[in-house]
Design an enzyme around this catalytic site. Structure first.
Site, PDB file in Angstrom:
ATOM      1  N   GLY A 197       0.845  -1.182   0.039  1.00  0.00           N
ATOM      2  CA  GLY A 197       0.158  -0.030  -0.024  1.00  0.00           C
ATOM      3  C   GLY A 197       0.718   1.195  -0.012  1.00  0.00           C
ATOM      4  N   GLY A 241       2.434   3.683   1.633  1.00  0.00           N
ATOM      5  CA  GLY A 241       3.220   3.805   2.896  1.00  0.00           C
ATOM      6  C   GLY A 241       3.370   5.320   3.199  1.00  0.00           C
ATOM      7  CE  LYS A 284       8.575   7.830  -3.211  1.00  0.00           C
ATOM      8  NZ  LYS A 284       8.971   7.257  -4.656  1.00  0.00           N
ATOM      9  N   GLY A 305       7.058   6.994   6.799  1.00  0.00           N
ATOM     10  CA  GLY A 305       5.949   7.707   5.761  1.00  0.00           C
ATOM     11  C   GLY A 305       6.879   8.920   5.287  1.00  0.00           C
ATOM     12  NE  ARG A 312       4.622   9.274  -6.394  1.00  0.00           N
ATOM     13  CZ  ARG A 312       4.928   8.006  -6.458  1.00  0.00           C
ATOM     14  NH1 ARG A 312       6.228   7.588  -6.958  1.00  0.00           N
ATOM     15  NH2 ARG A 312       4.077   7.239  -5.579  1.00  0.00           N
ATOM     16  NE  ARG A 347       1.049   2.260  -7.028  1.00  0.00           N
ATOM     17  CZ  ARG A 347       2.249   2.796  -6.872  1.00  0.00           C
ATOM     18  NH1 ARG A 347       3.047   2.000  -6.946  1.00  0.00           N
ATOM     19  NH2 ARG A 347       2.392   4.136  -6.640  1.00  0.00           N
ATOM     20  CG  ASP A 377       4.974  -3.050  -5.064  1.00  0.00           C
ATOM     21  OD1 ASP A 377       5.762  -4.020  -5.278  1.00  0.00           O
ATOM     22  OD2 ASP A 377       5.549  -2.165  -4.497  1.00  0.00           O
ATOM     23  CG  ASN A 378       7.523  -0.377  -7.265  1.00  0.00           C
ATOM     24  OD1 ASN A 378       6.699   0.155  -6.539  1.00  0.00           O
ATOM     25  ND2 ASN A 378       8.713  -0.623  -6.852  1.00  0.00           N
ATOM     26  CG  ASP A 423       6.223   3.543  -6.943  1.00  0.00           C
ATOM     27  OD1 ASP A 423       5.639   4.627  -7.236  1.00  0.00           O
ATOM     28  OD2 ASP A 423       5.818   2.642  -6.277  1.00  0.00           O
TER      29      ASP A 423
HETATM   30  P1  AMP Z   1       9.298   0.817  -2.989  1.00  0.00           P
HETATM   31  O1  AMP Z   1       9.831  -0.191  -3.347  1.00  0.00           O
HETATM   32  O2  AMP Z   1       9.829   2.320  -2.738  1.00  0.00           O
HETATM   33  O3  AMP Z   1       8.206   1.202  -4.002  1.00  0.00           O
HETATM   34  O4  AMP Z   1       8.244   0.499  -1.531  1.00  0.00           O
HETATM   35  C1  AMP Z   1       7.667  -0.695  -1.193  1.00  0.00           C
HETATM   36  C2  AMP Z   1       6.731  -0.454  -0.272  1.00  0.00           C
HETATM   37  O5  AMP Z   1       7.206   0.220   1.045  1.00  0.00           O
HETATM   38  C3  AMP Z   1       5.684   0.543  -0.658  1.00  0.00           C
HETATM   39  O6  AMP Z   1       4.429   0.070  -0.013  1.00  0.00           O
HETATM   40  C4  AMP Z   1       5.950   1.915  -0.017  1.00  0.00           C
HETATM   41  O7  AMP Z   1       4.799   2.532   0.283  1.00  0.00           O
HETATM   42  C5  AMP Z   1       6.674   1.229   1.342  1.00  0.00           C
HETATM   43  N1  AMP Z   1       7.772   2.420   2.062  1.00  0.00           N
HETATM   44  C6  AMP Z   1       8.945   2.517   1.394  1.00  0.00           C
HETATM   45  N2  AMP Z   1       9.508   3.671   2.326  1.00  0.00           N
HETATM   46  C7  AMP Z   1       8.422   3.915   3.102  1.00  0.00           C
HETATM   47  C8  AMP Z   1       8.576   4.880   4.303  1.00  0.00           C
HETATM   48  N3  AMP Z   1       9.837   5.288   4.553  1.00  0.00           N
HETATM   49  N4  AMP Z   1       7.644   4.681   5.204  1.00  0.00           N
HETATM   50  C9  AMP Z   1       6.312   3.958   5.071  1.00  0.00           C
HETATM   51  N5  AMP Z   1       6.570   3.022   3.735  1.00  0.00           N
HETATM   52  C10 AMP Z   1       7.383   3.103   2.979  1.00  0.00           C
HETATM   53 MG    MG Z   2       6.484   1.418  -4.775  1.00  0.00          MG
END
Ligand code: AMP
Ligand code: MG
Length: 488
Positions: free
Chosen positions: A87, A89, A105, A118, A168, A175, A244-245, A254
């Site tokens: 989700g 995050g 973001k 976050g 963004r 996705r 998910d990306n 992403d």
């Molecule tokens: P990503 O590979 O960057 O697309 O992230 C994978 C997952 O981790 C996604 O669900 C992001 O929302 C979550 N995520 C990455 N960094 C953070 C963060 N600093 N705080 C909360 N969720 C994160």
């Molecule tokens: Mg992602």
């Protein structure tokens, strides 16, 4: 908000967390145009409230009130394994303006943050900003970046860094992971609603046909096949091609530990935590295909609305088999254009592959070599061609150059017209890691001028821009392997 997913099984109200004393780090006037933000003479929004809105401190600016910010749930496969629910995050959808979704973001924790804070750090936000806008200028489908807003608020990664929010824009951030989410909940009603939403908003051509969901699958898969061919053609490595990306609209989304190739290394791995090289440059097409298989299996229940389970499987399996065909066709076309070839001939693929192998063997700079190829004319002789000096095996490259010059004779184009064609297919400027790194290091000292300059140069990647020639050069030796941290 017509495009937005609704329902508490897929989204939650998420007010952004305020960011203390925000300031502008980067701003894209071109992206601002998409959502009709009025700009002042300094190139920034006339209405100063935009700074607070894009920092997550306010939900109201001029005629816009973002009364219902949300984050969404998606699920997916990470590094080839089912990861369950993930989700947004740290992404918050403020709302949509002029048919574009505006996301923040790094604007604080959401319902889906799990262990994360976050937040996003300045470094990764600048990289996402510069790359989104550079990809758009290269003509590659991508989410756009409106701004980076910084703050002195500390964020802990490997070391203490400062926070930033990258805003963004995309017509939708839906996705593959959103399909996988409803499929994993075995909720076929919601799965159908998601597919219907995509068809009615973005894939109207699928509605007319008799098998709308099969057509939707084919359309998404085709867009992503063409997208990955475009990445290959500019030497872009995404770095984290988890399902998910992967965008349901075929956009690049992403941006994390991505990288453009400097010297050509077919198995280059840009993500330092990708130890097995799952997302290496040469694996991207195959991995995108794999992600489309995830999408196919998530969409299976939709086909079963009209067909038997066996028929549904067969239909999706054949649709999936079209992916490598579409990819190969697009890849050949893009690389032909890079060589200045307008006609298609049987030996072209072999010719392209032989060149790439020679470039790999001699670690030749991908972007500047292709750019310089346009200087070769129909009457050139290999021995006069300066680029041959970049290759270790001279006989091999001379042989290739001879074959290339022979191949040019089959084209009905003057050297000059071909040069023009090639200069629109071979960018001079790409976001090389060392350039991004230099801009980041200045920004960490509160000097944002290099971001602005780089953003400007990369907005015209195919133009000569002689005053910025230095930005087209391969990295100096000591900057050749700038490490990109995955924490962001
Ligand atoms: P990503 O590979 O960057 O697309 O992230 C994978 C997952 O981790 C996604 O669900 C992001 O929302 C979550 N995520 C990455 N960094 C953070 C963060 N600093 N705080 C909360 N969720 C994160
Ligand atoms: Mg992602």
């Amino acid at each position: 908000m017509p495009f937005t997913l609704r329902g508490d099984d897929v989204c939650q109200p998420t007010p952004p967390t305020p960011l203390p004393n925000p300031y502008w780090v980067a701003f894209s006037a071109d992206a601002a145009n998409l959502i009709h933000i009025k700009l002042g003479a300094n190139g920034l929004p006339q209405d100063e409230h935009w700074l607070d809105v894009l920092a997550g401190n306010e939900l109201h600016v001029g005629e816009y009130t973002f009364s219902n910010p949300i984050s969404t749930a998606y699920s997916g496969h990470q590094f080839g394994s089912w990861a369950g629910q993930l989700g947004d995050g740290r992404a918050i959808l403020l709302g949509d303006i002029h048919h574009q979704e505006l996301q923040l973001k790094g604007a604080g924790r959401t319902h889906y943050s799990r262990m994360g804070d976050g937040r996003a750090v300045l470094r990764s936000s600048i990289r996402e900003f510069l790359c989104s806008e550079a990809m758009h200028a290269l003509g590659i489908p991508t989410s756009r970046a409106l701004a980076v807003v910084g703050s002195k608020q500390a964020v802990r990664r490997e070391t203490l860094e400062t926070a930033a929010v990258c805003s963004r824009i995309a017509s939708s951030f839906i996705r593959v992971g959103h399909f996988e989410h409803f499929a994993s909940l075995q909720n076929n009603v919601r799965l159908k609603e998601l597919a219907d939403l995509l068809i009615s908003e973005f894939y109207l051509e699928c509605r007319k046909e008799k098998d709308p969901y099969l057509n939707l699958f084919k359309a998404i898969s085709s867009r992503n096949a063409k997208l990955v061919a475009q990445w290959q053609s500019v030497g872009f490595c995404h770095g984290v091609l988890n399902s998910d990306n992967i965008s349901a609209l075929g956009l690049t989304i992403d941006y994390g530990p991505f990288g453009f190739l400097d010297h050509f290394e077919i198995d280059h791995i840009c993500n330092h935590s990708d130890q097995g090289g799952r997302y290496a440059y040469h694996r991207q097409p195959q991995i995108m295909h794999w992600n489309m298989a995830c999408l196919a299996s998530a969409m299976l229940p939709l086909l079963e609305l009209e067909h038997s389970p066996e028929e549904s499987q067969n239909l999706l399996r054949s649709a999936l088999e079209e992916f490598p065909v579409i990819y190969a066709k697009e890849w050949q076309q893009l690389f032909r254009l890079k060589l200045g070839l307008q006609l298609a001939h049987d030996g072209d693929t072999k010719l392209i592959e032989r060149l790439l192998q020679a470039m790999h063997d001699s670690q030749v700079d991908f972007t500047s070599f292709f750019r310089s190829l346009s200087h070769i004319g129909k009457d050139s002789k290999p021995s006069d061609i300066a680029q041959r000096d970049q290759f270790i095996d001279r006989d091999n490259i001379d042989h290739w150059l001879n074959d290339y010059i022979d191949r040019l004779q089959l084209e009905d184009m003057s050297d000059e017209s071909r040069r023009e064609l090639m200069n629109h297919s071979n960018p001079k400027y790409i976001l090389r890691n060392h350039l991004a790194q230099a801009a980041i290091e200045k920004a960490q000292q509160d000097d944002f001028s290099e971001i602005e300059k780089l953003h400007r140069v990369l907005s015209k990647p195919f133009d000569e821009q002689l005053e910025y020639d230095a930005y087209s050069k391969p990295p100096p030796l000591d900057m050749q392997r700038v490490a990109v941290s995955c924490s962001s």
